[in-house]
Enzyme design. Structure first.
Site, PDB file in Angstrom:
ATOM      1  N   TRP A   1      -3.837  -2.012  -0.866  1.00  0.00           N
ATOM      2  CA  TRP A   1      -3.818  -3.346  -1.476  1.00  0.00           C
ATOM      3  C   TRP A   1      -4.300  -4.258  -0.354  1.00  0.00           C
ATOM      4  O   TRP A   1      -3.603  -4.460   0.640  1.00  0.00           O
ATOM      5  CB  TRP A   1      -2.390  -3.667  -1.889  1.00  0.00           C
ATOM      6  CG  TRP A   1      -2.193  -4.945  -2.643  1.00  0.00           C
ATOM      7  CD1 TRP A   1      -2.328  -5.131  -3.988  1.00  0.00           C
ATOM      8  CD2 TRP A   1      -1.782  -6.212  -2.110  1.00  0.00           C
ATOM      9  NE1 TRP A   1      -2.038  -6.427  -4.311  1.00  0.00           N
ATOM     10  CE2 TRP A   1      -1.700  -7.116  -3.195  1.00  0.00           C
ATOM     11  CE3 TRP A   1      -1.496  -6.682  -0.820  1.00  0.00           C
ATOM     12  CZ2 TRP A   1      -1.335  -8.446  -3.033  1.00  0.00           C
ATOM     13  CZ3 TRP A   1      -1.129  -8.016  -0.659  1.00  0.00           C
ATOM     14  CH2 TRP A   1      -1.047  -8.875  -1.760  1.00  0.00           C
TER      15      TRP A   1
ATOM     16  N   LYS B   1       3.538  -3.676  -6.334  1.00  0.00           N
ATOM     17  CA  LYS B   1       4.932  -3.583  -6.762  1.00  0.00           C
ATOM     18  C   LYS B   1       5.912  -4.137  -5.738  1.00  0.00           C
ATOM     19  O   LYS B   1       6.771  -4.916  -6.066  1.00  0.00           O
ATOM     20  CB  LYS B   1       5.273  -2.123  -7.091  1.00  0.00           C
ATOM     21  CG  LYS B   1       6.690  -1.915  -7.589  1.00  0.00           C
ATOM     22  CD  LYS B   1       6.921  -2.592  -8.927  1.00  0.00           C
ATOM     23  CE  LYS B   1       8.351  -2.508  -9.398  1.00  0.00           C
ATOM     24  NZ  LYS B   1       8.612  -3.457 -10.484  1.00  0.00           N
TER      25      LYS B   1
ATOM     26  N   HIS C   1       9.872 -36.200 -18.945  1.00  0.00           N
ATOM     27  CA  HIS C   1       9.620 -36.911 -17.676  1.00  0.00           C
ATOM     28  C   HIS C   1       8.244 -36.589 -17.110  1.00  0.00           C
ATOM     29  O   HIS C   1       7.997 -36.800 -15.935  1.00  0.00           O
ATOM     30  CB  HIS C   1      10.720 -36.580 -16.665  1.00  0.00           C
ATOM     31  CG  HIS C   1      12.073 -37.037 -17.106  1.00  0.00           C
ATOM     32  ND1 HIS C   1      12.411 -38.366 -17.228  1.00  0.00           N
ATOM     33  CD2 HIS C   1      13.165 -36.344 -17.513  1.00  0.00           C
ATOM     34  CE1 HIS C   1      13.667 -38.473 -17.667  1.00  0.00           C
ATOM     35  NE2 HIS C   1      14.124 -37.243 -17.858  1.00  0.00           N
TER      36      HIS C   1
ATOM     37  N   ASN D   1       0.377   0.727   6.520  1.00  0.00           N
ATOM     38  CA  ASN D   1       0.831  -0.367   5.649  1.00  0.00           C
ATOM     39  C   ASN D   1       1.342  -1.471   6.556  1.00  0.00           C
ATOM     40  O   ASN D   1       1.995  -1.179   7.557  1.00  0.00           O
ATOM     41  CB  ASN D   1       2.006   0.075   4.763  1.00  0.00           C
ATOM     42  CG  ASN D   1       1.597   1.071   3.709  1.00  0.00           C
ATOM     43  OD1 ASN D   1       0.417   1.324   3.510  1.00  0.00           O
ATOM     44  ND2 ASN D   1       2.587   1.640   3.041  1.00  0.00           N
ATOM     45  N   GLY D   2       1.118  -2.721   6.177  1.00  0.00           N
ATOM     46  CA  GLY D   2       1.606  -3.827   6.995  1.00  0.00           C
ATOM     47  C   GLY D   2       0.447  -4.619   7.563  1.00  0.00           C
ATOM     48  O   GLY D   2      -0.697  -4.474   7.117  1.00  0.00           O
TER      49      GLY D   2
ATOM     50  N   CYS E   1       0.860  -1.174   0.000  1.00  0.00           N
ATOM     51  CA  CYS E   1       0.000   0.000   0.000  1.00  0.00           C
ATOM     52  C   CYS E   1       0.897   1.224   0.000  1.00  0.00           C
ATOM     53  O   CYS E   1       2.102   1.136   0.186  1.00  0.00           O
ATOM     54  CB  CYS E   1      -0.859   0.021   1.247  1.00  0.00           C
ATOM     55  SG  CYS E   1      -1.589  -1.558   1.632  1.00  0.00           S
TER      56      CYS E   1
ATOM     57  N   ARG F   1       1.969   0.692  -6.200  1.00  0.00           N
ATOM     58  CA  ARG F   1       2.302  -0.195  -5.082  1.00  0.00           C
ATOM     59  C   ARG F   1       1.079  -0.932  -4.548  1.00  0.00           C
ATOM     60  O   ARG F   1       1.192  -1.889  -3.801  1.00  0.00           O
ATOM     61  CB  ARG F   1       2.923   0.612  -3.950  1.00  0.00           C
ATOM     62  CG  ARG F   1       4.188   1.319  -4.372  1.00  0.00           C
ATOM     63  CD  ARG F   1       4.796   1.975  -3.198  1.00  0.00           C
ATOM     64  NE  ARG F   1       5.226   0.979  -2.243  1.00  0.00           N
ATOM     65  CZ  ARG F   1       6.472   0.796  -1.858  1.00  0.00           C
ATOM     66  NH1 ARG F   1       7.408   1.550  -2.333  1.00  0.00           N
ATOM     67  NH2 ARG F   1       6.775  -0.123  -0.983  1.00  0.00           N
TER      68      ARG F   1
ATOM     69  N   GLU G   1       1.821 -12.965 -15.262  1.00  0.00           N
ATOM     70  CA  GLU G   1       1.434 -11.877 -14.352  1.00  0.00           C
ATOM     71  C   GLU G   1       0.775 -10.707 -15.059  1.00  0.00           C
ATOM     72  O   GLU G   1      -0.063 -10.037 -14.478  1.00  0.00           O
ATOM     73  CB  GLU G   1       2.585 -11.423 -13.458  1.00  0.00           C
ATOM     74  CG  GLU G   1       3.668 -10.647 -14.133  1.00  0.00           C
ATOM     75  CD  GLU G   1       4.799 -10.281 -13.171  1.00  0.00           C
ATOM     76  OE1 GLU G   1       4.537  -9.948 -12.016  1.00  0.00           O
ATOM     77  OE2 GLU G   1       5.960 -10.323 -13.620  1.00  0.00           O
TER      78      GLU G   1
ATOM     79  N   GLU H   1      11.494 -16.824 -16.202  1.00  0.00           N
ATOM     80  CA  GLU H   1      11.163 -15.407 -16.196  1.00  0.00           C
ATOM     81  C   GLU H   1      10.157 -15.084 -17.306  1.00  0.00           C
ATOM     82  O   GLU H   1       9.238 -14.289 -17.115  1.00  0.00           O
ATOM     83  CB  GLU H   1      12.452 -14.571 -16.334  1.00  0.00           C
ATOM     84  CG  GLU H   1      12.257 -13.077 -16.505  1.00  0.00           C
ATOM     85  CD  GLU H   1      11.517 -12.395 -15.347  1.00  0.00           C
ATOM     86  OE1 GLU H   1      11.216 -13.047 -14.337  1.00  0.00           O
ATOM     87  OE2 GLU H   1      11.219 -11.197 -15.497  1.00  0.00           O
TER      88      GLU H   1
ATOM     89  N   LYS I   1       6.541 -13.418 -16.611  1.00  0.00           N
ATOM     90  CA  LYS I   1       6.082 -12.147 -17.206  1.00  0.00           C
ATOM     91  C   LYS I   1       4.732 -12.354 -17.876  1.00  0.00           C
ATOM     92  O   LYS I   1       3.823 -11.547 -17.709  1.00  0.00           O
ATOM     93  CB  LYS I   1       7.074 -11.625 -18.258  1.00  0.00           C
ATOM     94  CG  LYS I   1       8.323 -10.956 -17.773  1.00  0.00           C
ATOM     95  CD  LYS I   1       8.143  -9.642 -17.079  1.00  0.00           C
ATOM     96  CE  LYS I   1       7.938  -9.826 -15.606  1.00  0.00           C
ATOM     97  NZ  LYS I   1       9.112  -9.950 -14.779  1.00  0.00           N
TER      98      LYS I   1
HETATM   99  C1  F6R Z   1       7.719  -9.934 -11.160  1.00  0.00           C
HETATM  100  C2  F6R Z   1       8.060  -9.131 -10.033  1.00  0.00           C
HETATM  101  C3  F6R Z   1       8.189  -9.772  -8.695  1.00  0.00           C
HETATM  102  C4  F6R Z   1       9.396  -9.188  -7.943  1.00  0.00           C
HETATM  103  C5  F6R Z   1       9.441  -9.715  -6.504  1.00  0.00           C
HETATM  104  C6  F6R Z   1      10.653  -9.193  -5.746  1.00  0.00           C
HETATM  105  O1  F6R Z   1       7.671  -9.195 -12.340  1.00  0.00           O
HETATM  106  O2  F6R Z   1       8.231  -7.950 -10.163  1.00  0.00           O
HETATM  107  O3  F6R Z   1       8.265 -11.153  -8.788  1.00  0.00           O
HETATM  108  O4  F6R Z   1      10.554  -9.509  -8.656  1.00  0.00           O
HETATM  109  O5  F6R Z   1       8.272  -9.368  -5.826  1.00  0.00           O
HETATM  110  O6  F6R Z   1      10.658  -7.796  -5.684  1.00  0.00           O
HETATM  111  P1  F6R Z   1      11.958  -7.005  -5.272  1.00  0.00           P
HETATM  112  O7  F6R Z   1      12.952  -7.188  -6.364  1.00  0.00           O
HETATM  113  O8  F6R Z   1      11.521  -5.569  -5.134  1.00  0.00           O
HETATM  114  O9  F6R Z   1      12.435  -7.593  -3.990  1.00  0.00           O
END
Ligand code: F6R
Length: 606
Positions: free
Chosen positions: A72, A601, A504, A98-99, A2, A27, A488, A481, A485
């Protein structure tokens, strides 16, 4: 997760709070609210985006003290009632948080038994009621907040105002970031510098357990035992322009397109052409210590973990030190054996991911040597580690990580070169890697120039319910990765497997409805990978291959050909087409590319 913004000063708080919330929306974004103090607290909050909130904040919302929040959801569904700020029953105290308050249930039951009526399902509302009670018994808001926080178990970043003290905001941190912004006769606070850079670049990060009192003419910070602490302001490098879309339709496309520059910044001043080494002064380690490690263990979450897998491979190949990566979220819970001869590397773009931070704290508690690969300067993880490598990739705003991923991989190449050159990596191999790194930005430009073609392919493949991503050894983290991508941001189900493991089990899934994206670099495993493509096609599976040349036999339906670098560095380039594929698939499917559903984020809760 948040976002929090707070303001005290001579201007009207509401527009500053709304602007700040907009900057923080990436965020967390299911509801938003502001409260302004002006002869009582004026509150507006809504389920929805900050733009929806702006529509209901009237122009007459005057007053130079206020706090705001974008949420969030953790406790309680997204709704007007559950949106922050939360007020005490007498509407004297307002809180944004937040938290997660872990003992909220117990605290709430006690308050309800005392006759308090709750208006929301959130854990945060208990704070508003408890602070109001403490404020009645204490002379200062600061003391009331401190007393309340003593009864709270959990994580928080909070901002609190009191209608009876119209000139001050109290903020506090425990596990969830709070940054104080220092202005000219005005003060700000936020959970992220993104909300502050338009107004000031002088900031102070609170440590866990710290509390700050902000008034227009200054601020004071205190440790949990009420002792005043001394803080040195830090100048933020990033300015408001870094947070604009810069003419791109989405932040994600901007951030993908920035990669030639961002990785140049990651390398800048760190490559030595004379001795073919990397200079990494931030590690705070001499050559003897650098030689002493017998293992490298890398931790991070999500995409950061996948870039750690690329890093482990680079370190094993270039430095010949056993290395592996593990999700920090798992590592911290399994009572890890901490070895004095191991170098631990924590990766985080935001520097605030709670699981990664907790893993670092666990390592430090057990005497582990931990370095960080972090983008956000001054963030909690950057402060916690013994040294590290900053990415200098600039702020990453889109929820999906792209430029931080490739910059982290580049930082690992630098680290591998550094560890390798104090061991057995020859000057010739060192030069090969240095020259390869220098070629990367130009080669990324060449891949970006294929954007239109990749957009067409994305349209062609996006309507499948599911996609498989495969790669071998260096290609496997790239596949992971790529799948991450795609799922998500486009919500297309995507699964990643080592190409060698397909036979397998997961081969059973392959058929016309499940195309495969195959990572097929021109390396020593080329023939093995081509065999896998044959196996997929023999089962009616369609193949989109990403590699360095068209296969001679018709083994793929479509091929994205990219420039070749050194085999160890190829994974960095192979990632780029997959970012574009996910981006264009999400656009084709009409998704909210920068703010995918259910995500935030930086994940500052457990
Ligand atoms: C995927 C993504 C997340 C972050 C993960 C770690 O696109 O962005 O999987 O990589 O939440 O975030 P950080 O790097 O900020 O610790």
């Amino acid at each position: 997760m948040c976002g929090i913004v707070a303001y005290v000063g001579p201007k009207d708080a509401a527009p500053i709070l709304l602007e700040g919330l907009q900057r923080l929306e990436y965020r967390g974004y299911d509801s938003a609210g502001v409260v302004v103090s002006n002869k009582g607290l004026k509150l507006r909050k809504v389920k929805g985006r900050v733009a929806d909130l702006a529509k209901v904040v009237p122009a007459r919302f005057k007053g130079g003290l206020g706090i705001g929040h974008t949420r969030w959801a953790t406790h309680g569904v997204p709704s007007d009632e559950n949106a922050h700020p939360h007020l005490s029953a007498d509407e004297r105290i307002a809180v944004v948080h937040n938290g997660i308050i872990e003992n909220a249930g117990e605290l709430r039951a006690k308050l309800e038994a005392d006759g308090v009526t709750f208006l929301s399902e959130t854990d945060t509302e208990v704070l508003a009621h408890l602070i109001a009670r403490a404020a009645d018994e204490n002379d200062s808001l600061e003391e009331a907040v401190r007393k309340t926080l003593k009864s709270v178990v959990g994580t928080y970043g909070i901002a609190v105002i009191d209608a009876e003290r119209p000139g001050e905001v109290v903020v506090a941190r425990n596990g969830s970031p709070i940054v104080v912004g220092i202005g000219e006769k005005e003060m700000f606070a936020a959970s992220d510098v993104a909300a502050l850079v338009r107004y000031t670049r002088q900031v102070v990060h609170l440590e866990d357990g710290e509390l700050a009192v902000l008034k227009a003419d200054g601020f004071h910070t205190f440790a949990s035992d009420a002792r005043e602490t001394a803080k040195e302001p830090l100048t933020v490098d990033w300015d408001a322009g870094h947070y604009d879309t810069g003419g791109y339709e989405h932040y994600l496309l901007k951030e993908i397109s920035e990669q030639p520059e961002t990785m140049t910044r990651t390398m800048s001043g760190r490559l030595d052409e004379r001795f073919h080494v990397a200079h990494l002064g931030g590690l705070n380690m001499d050559a003897r210590e650098t030689r002493s490690f017998r293992r490298v263990k890398i931790i991070g979450c999500g995409s950061a973990y996948y870039s750690g897998q690329i890093g482990a491979q680079l370190i094993e190949e270039l430095a010949r030190i056993p290395a592996d990566a593990e999700p920090a979220s798992e590592f911290r819970y399994r009572n890890p054996v901490v070895d004095p001869d191991t170098l631990y590397v924590a990766i985080s773009q935001s520097g605030e991911t709670y699981d990664t931070l907790a893993a670092v704290q666990e390592l430090k508690r057990k005497g582990g040597r931990v370095i960080g690969i972090v983008n956000a300067v001054g963030s909690a993880i950057a402060r916690e580690v013994d040294g590290g490598i900053y990415l200098h990739a600039g702020p990453e705003v889109s929820v999906a990580s792209t430029k931080a991923f490739t910059s982290t991989s580049v930082a690992f190449a630098l680290l591998a070169l550094h560890l390798g050159r104090v061991r057995d990596l020859s000057p010739a191999d060192g030069r090969r890697v240095v020259e390869g790194l220098r070629r990367l930005p130009g080669q990324i430009e060449e891949i970006l120039a294929q954007g239109d073609k990749i957009a067409e392919l994305a349209k062609k493949y996006a309507d499948h319910p599911s996609m498989m991503f495969v790669g071998r050894v260096r290609g496997y983290p790239v596949a992971r990765e790529g799948a991450q991508k795609l799922k998500e941001i486009s919500y297309v189900h995507a699964e990643a497997y080592p190409a060698s493991e397909l036979k397998h089990g997961p081969l059973a899934l392959i058929g016309p409805d499940m195309p495969t994206v195959a990572i097929v670099p021109d390396d020593e495993l080329l023939d093995k990978n081509l065999t896998t493509l044959g196996e997929i096609r023999a089962r009616g599976g369609r193949v989109l291959m990403v590699g360095h040349r068209e296969p001679e036999a018709k083994l793929a339906d479509d091929v994205i050909v990219i420039p070749k670098n050194e085999i160890e560095l190829d994974p960095i380039l192979l990632t780029i087409p997959l970012q574009l594929l996910a981006y264009y698939a999400a656009v084709a499917l009409g998704r909210d590319v920068d703010k995918p559903r259910n995500l935030a984020k930086s994940v500052t809760v457990e």
